[in-house]
Scaffold this motif. Structure first.
Motif, PDB file in Angstrom:
ATOM      1  N   ALA A 174      37.424  35.371 -13.816  1.00 47.79           N
ATOM      2  CA  ALA A 174      37.297  35.796 -15.209  1.00 47.79           C
ATOM      3  C   ALA A 174      38.597  35.549 -15.961  1.00 47.79           C
ATOM      4  O   ALA A 174      38.593  35.129 -17.128  1.00 47.79           O
ATOM      5  N   GLU A 175      39.719  35.788 -15.286  1.00 51.16           N
ATOM      6  CA  GLU A 175      41.016  35.540 -15.916  1.00 51.16           C
ATOM      7  C   GLU A 175      41.199  34.056 -16.209  1.00 51.16           C
ATOM      8  O   GLU A 175      41.692  33.674 -17.274  1.00 51.16           O
ATOM      9  N   GLY A 190      39.225  33.259 -19.158  1.00 53.13           N
ATOM     10  CA  GLY A 190      39.654  33.933 -20.373  1.00 53.13           C
ATOM     11  C   GLY A 190      38.612  34.880 -20.929  1.00 53.13           C
ATOM     12  O   GLY A 190      38.428  34.970 -22.149  1.00 53.13           O
ATOM     13  N   CYS A 191      37.912  35.581 -20.028  1.00 48.64           N
ATOM     14  CA  CYS A 191      36.865  36.494 -20.478  1.00 48.64           C
ATOM     15  C   CYS A 191      36.768  37.668 -19.513  1.00 48.64           C
ATOM     16  O   CYS A 191      37.477  37.723 -18.507  1.00 48.64           O
ATOM     17  N   THR A 192      35.884  38.597 -19.802  1.00 44.66           N
ATOM     18  CA  THR A 192      35.658  39.723 -18.905  1.00 44.66           C
ATOM     19  C   THR A 192      34.776  39.285 -17.741  1.00 44.66           C
ATOM     20  O   THR A 192      34.134  38.226 -17.794  1.00 44.66           O
ATOM     21  N   THR A 193      34.726  40.109 -16.699  1.00 50.17           N
ATOM     22  CA  THR A 193      33.868  39.769 -15.560  1.00 50.17           C
ATOM     23  C   THR A 193      32.396  39.751 -15.970  1.00 50.17           C
ATOM     24  O   THR A 193      31.612  38.949 -15.467  1.00 50.17           O
ATOM     25  N   VAL A 244      33.572  27.353 -24.147  1.00 46.91           N
ATOM     26  CA  VAL A 244      32.955  28.068 -23.030  1.00 46.91           C
ATOM     27  C   VAL A 244      32.721  27.103 -21.870  1.00 46.91           C
ATOM     28  O   VAL A 244      33.010  27.415 -20.712  1.00 46.91           O
ATOM     29  N   ALA A 254      31.226  38.924 -18.974  1.00 50.63           N
ATOM     30  CA  ALA A 254      30.995  37.687 -19.723  1.00 50.63           C
ATOM     31  C   ALA A 254      30.946  36.491 -18.777  1.00 50.63           C
ATOM     32  O   ALA A 254      30.152  35.566 -18.970  1.00 50.63           O
ATOM     33  N   LEU A 255      31.799  36.515 -17.753  1.00 49.52           N
ATOM     34  CA  LEU A 255      31.790  35.430 -16.772  1.00 49.52           C
ATOM     35  C   LEU A 255      30.438  35.356 -16.078  1.00 49.52           C
ATOM     36  O   LEU A 255      29.881  34.267 -15.897  1.00 49.52           O
ATOM     37  N   ARG A 273      27.935  33.822 -18.473  1.00 50.49           N
ATOM     38  CA  ARG A 273      28.171  32.397 -18.698  1.00 50.49           C
ATOM     39  C   ARG A 273      27.725  31.561 -17.499  1.00 50.49           C
ATOM     40  O   ARG A 273      27.094  30.511 -17.661  1.00 50.49           O
ATOM     41  N   SER A 300      35.928  26.373 -20.174  1.00 54.26           N
ATOM     42  CA  SER A 300      36.377  27.459 -19.301  1.00 54.26           C
ATOM     43  C   SER A 300      35.632  27.431 -17.979  1.00 54.26           C
ATOM     44  O   SER A 300      36.199  27.732 -16.925  1.00 54.26           O
TER      45      SER A 300
END
Length: 254
Positions: free
Chosen positions: A169-170, A173-176, A144, A178-179, A182, A147
């Motif tokens: 987000a791309e 490597g996660c959804t918006t 994480v 999750a971004l 994080r 990323s």
């Protein structure tokens, strides 16, 4: 701050210390979760706080001041620090929000957010100041953090052209969603806030280090036009870009 300097400071150290605010340096000594140091143009440590001394596994500032990264840290770490310092000192360009893995006391690795800024007087670089803030991410997986390092790099690389949250987000490597979680967890900012702060940070550098017009600064910092740049800058700094430039240059010549 007890800088632990030898009785006779070398000339580069004296010039750098003279350019720094004693009150600010003393304040940084109270920040237990943040490493602080100042280096002269030769790469030697001039000032360090207690947290830095602990992370360097030394007993006191006197064991650090006057030394270089190569004398205090493992070769791979020292090489990275010296590469960063070289860019800041030679180009007078700040390094912001660099994610780094640094060993805490006891040898346990932890993630830190590092910023390094050049210190100048009359247009001459005297050294740099650096802070590394412990993110306390013991419960966050290294992947994480990795990323987020990629996200920071993309934001920095695309300041002038812009980047959407979906694109970030791309990269992560996660959804918006999750971004967003994080970035709030690690930086304390939403993706939008982080990008905006990066743009304003870049604008402050351009204002102080170049003679670009305000319109040119706005474009290079990723703003739609000069009016939108000015509105955002005033909202976040309390000053117009022109006032900020004038005050910064006046301070640099004092």
């Amino acid at each position: 701050m007890a800088i632990g300097a030898p009785v006779e400071l070398w000339p580069e150290a004296e010039r750098l210390i003279d350019a720094l605010s004693p009150e600010l340096v003393d304040l940084l000594d109270e920040m237990s979760g943040t490493m602080f140091c100042a280096k002269d143009v030769t790469g030697r440590y001039v000032l360090v706080n207690r947290t830095f001394v602990d992370r360097a596994n030394r007993r006191s500032p006197r064991d650090v001041v006057g030394r270089t990264s190569a004398e205090l840290f493992a070769p791979e770490l020292a090489a990275r620090y010296e590469e960063q310092d070289g860019r800041v000192l030679s180009e007078a360009w700040p390094l912001r929000n660099e994610l780094e893995l640094i060993r805490r006391p006891g040898g346990v690795p932890g993630w830190y957010l590092t910023t390094k800024l050049p210190v100048q007087r009359d247009g001459v670089v005297l050294g740099l100041v650096s802070t590394s803030r412990d993110l306390n991410t013991r419960d966050v997986h290294d992947q994480v953090i990795g990323s987020m390092a990629r996200v920071v790099q993309v934001v920095e690389d695309r300041l002038g052209v812009g980047v959407t949250q979906a694109e970030l987000a791309e990269v992560a490597g996660c959804t918006t969603g999750a971004l967003d979680r994080r970035m709030r967890r690690i930086f304390g900012l939403t993706p939008k806030q982080f990008v905006l702060r990066a743009r304003v940070d870049h604008a402050t550098t351009l204002l102080t280090q170049t003679d670009l017009t305000l319109a040119e600064v706005a474009v290079r910092a990723g703003f739609y036009d000069q009016p939108s740049f000015t509105r955002t800058f005033v909202r976040l700094t309390g000053e117009t870009p022109s006032v900020y430039r004038r005050k910064s240059r006046a301070l640099a010549t004092e």
